[in-house]
Design an enzyme around this catalytic site. Structure first.
Site, PDB file in Angstrom:
ATOM      1  N   ASP A   1       0.871  -1.163   0.000  1.00 50.82           N
ATOM      2  CA  ASP A   1       0.000   0.000   0.000  1.00 50.82           C
ATOM      3  C   ASP A   1       0.922   1.231   0.000  1.00 50.82           C
ATOM      4  O   ASP A   1       2.129   1.103   0.246  1.00 50.82           O
ATOM      5  CB  ASP A   1      -0.859  -0.068   1.269  1.00 50.82           C
TER       6      ASP A   1
ATOM      7  N   ASP B   1      -0.234   5.095   1.035  1.00 52.83           N
ATOM      8  CA  ASP B   1      -0.532   6.074   2.081  1.00 52.83           C
ATOM      9  C   ASP B   1      -0.495   5.432   3.463  1.00 52.83           C
ATOM     10  O   ASP B   1      -1.200   4.462   3.724  1.00 52.83           O
ATOM     11  CB  ASP B   1      -1.905   6.708   1.847  1.00 52.83           C
TER      12      ASP B   1
END
Length: 291
Positions: free
Chosen positions: A41, A43
């Site tokens: 991922d 953020d």
């Protein structure tokens, strides 16, 4: 294992099944670098959650709070956040219930951004003026993967144009990095007209939005995976990999640590609590990569 990866002794590290984790890391090492890929991922996973007691912005935040958004636009985007974010993290709601609401949120937010007539030429400056920060140790992380030809797949529900620019400005956007995210489309004058589909939100990071990309098919021999995420939605990011032999799931628990700890320990092999570094990840990579 702590002899080989002393970072696992850090106070921020929690592991529910140490023997199992030791087995996975050993297998990753035995399978060798040619079989390894990293799926992450962006953020709050590769980027920092906070710094000196202040929250760091996500790729959406960077855009939402930048000078190219009108005051009215900022207010509306904030209202959406206050309404939908509690739904996103509500442990008592099912995925079936959350998914359509996430689509609703992202769609409304993207429509608001389109109304702002954002210029492509402004993105680099928006990012450089922002408080975006990658986690400590990011350079070693990106360098290690690049040097060893290990594919890094970044799967993000954020804004692809922004997160790519963050990586570019950090000078680590190497050829082994591949991003799937929500990208903006601009007209001939460089003005934002819409977001390209399919829409990626927190809870559909899986095969459904990867159809047609064929990314994992090209990497069908890469059956060893290190997965990095910070939410329950990130756990499905490797679903598109044809035949996973070994997968090590490392979760960053950034917020509401006490409340969420149990759930994270049930889902991730290694949980890093309020840890703003990639130290543990880097050390595991170094251990796997040593002959």
């Amino acid at each position: 294992l702590c002899l080989q990866v002393p970072e696992l002794e850090k106070a921020t590290v929690r592991i529910r099944q140490p023997e199992r984790v030791q087995g996975i890391i050993q297998s990753l090492r035995e399978q060798g670098v040619a079989k390894l890929q990293v799926i992450s991922d962006f953020d709050m996973t590769l980027s920092r959650f906070g710094c000196n007691g202040r929250r760091c912005p996500t790729s959406h935040n960077i855009l939402d709070t930048s000078r190219v958004i009108s005051e009215d636009g900022k207010k509306k985007l904030k209202d959406l956040l206050h309404y939908y974010y509690p739904i996103e993290i509500d442990p008592n709601r099912s995925l079936e219930e959350k998914c359509p609401l996430m689509v609703e949120w992202w769609t409304k937010a993207h429509e608001l951004l389109v109304q702002q007539k954002i210029h492509k030429g402004d993105i680099a400056q928006i990012v450089s003026e922002s408080e975006a920060m990658l986690r400590d140790g990011f350079k070693e992380f990106f360098d290690l993967l690049h040097k060893n030809n290990i594919p890094l797949f970044i799967f993000s529900a954020g804004v692809g144009d922004i997160l790519e620019e963050i990586i570019r400005q950090a000078n680590v956007f190497y050829s082994n990095v591949n991003v799937v995210s929500n990208y903006m489309d601009f007209n001939d004058d460089g003005v934002l007209t819409h977001f390209r589909g399919p829409l990626i939100h927190t809870y559909n990071k899986n095969n459904t939005v990867l159809q047609g990309t064929g990314y994992f098919q090209q990497l069908s021999t890469r059956t060893s995976i290190i997965l990095l995420g910070d939410s329950m939605g990130d756990l499905t990011m490797a679903d598109g990999v044809p035949s996973v032999e070994n997968i090590l799931k490392i979760g960053f628990l950034n917020d509401k640590v006490e409340e969420r700890r149990g759930k994270y320990l049930d889902s991730y092999d290694i949980v890093l609590e309020s840890d703003e570094t990639l130290d543990v990840v880097n050390r595991i990579l170094r251990y796997i990569l040593t002959e």
